[in-house]
Design a protein around this motif. Structure first.
Motif, short mmCIF file in Angstrom:
data_model
loop_
_atom_site.label_atom_id
_atom_site.label_comp_id
_atom_site.label_asym_id
_atom_site.label_seq_id
_atom_site.Cartn_x
_atom_site.Cartn_y
_atom_site.Cartn_z
N SER A 49 0.81 -1.22 0.00
CA SER A 49 0.00 0.00 0.00
C SER A 49 0.85 1.27 0.00
N ASN A 50 2.06 1.21 0.57
CA ASN A 50 2.91 2.41 0.59
C ASN A 50 3.47 2.76 -0.78
N ALA A 51 3.22 1.92 -1.79
CA ALA A 51 3.64 2.25 -3.15
C ALA A 51 2.61 3.14 -3.84
N PHE A 52 1.48 3.37 -3.18
CA PHE A 52 0.42 4.23 -3.72
C PHE A 52 0.48 5.60 -3.06
N ASP A 53 0.25 6.62 -3.84
CA ASP A 53 0.13 7.97 -3.32
C ASP A 53 -0.97 7.98 -2.26
N ALA A 54 -0.80 8.73 -1.19
CA ALA A 54 -1.77 8.78 -0.09
C ALA A 54 -3.16 9.19 -0.57
N ARG A 55 -3.23 9.98 -1.65
CA ARG A 55 -4.54 10.41 -2.18
C ARG A 55 -5.37 9.23 -2.67
N PHE A 56 -4.71 8.13 -3.00
CA PHE A 56 -5.40 6.92 -3.46
C PHE A 56 -6.44 6.47 -2.43
#
Length: 120
Positions: A49-56
């Motif tokens: 999950s940390n590979a996704f931008d927080a806005r995701f």
């Protein structure tokens, strides 16, 4: 970024690991899909999950919907590993629950669960 191939139940899975954010928009998601498929011939990705931008994870931004739709459109299965209980948004929890009942997108706790979901 490292990409590791996992074979399970005659299915090739690609485990993508990164210390940095890889997916910030639909273009970066498409780039990742293409890179993984080229390197591994796999259409099943496991990503932290940390590979996704927080806005995701803020559904109001529509980023998750746009990105996940790309995975479905290009017939690439995705398992996202993380602790999703940290998000208090009811709509996000509903989205996660609904996704996990499907066949293409999964939000899971660990790699073992991701492998089981993607290789069935």
């Amino acid at each position: 970024m490292t990409i590791r191939t996992i074979q399970h139940n005659a299915v090739t899975l690609a485990r993508v690991e990164s210390e940095t954010v890889l997916i910030t928009d639909t273009e970066s998601a498409l780039d990742l899909m293409a890179t993984v498929q080229y390197q591994t011939q796999s259409r099943c990705l496991i990503v932290d999950s940390n590979a996704f931008d927080a806005r995701f994870f803020d559904l109001k931004t529509r980023l998750a919907g746009d990105i996940l739709q790309k995975f479905v459109t290009y017939q690439v299965k995705l398992a996202i590993i993380g602790d999703f209980s940290i998000y208090s948004s009811k709509s996000l929890q509903d989205c996660i629950r609904e996704s996990n009942q499907g066949r293409d997108i999964f939000f899971v706790r660990d790699e073992r669960e991701a492998i089981a979901k993607l290789s069935r």
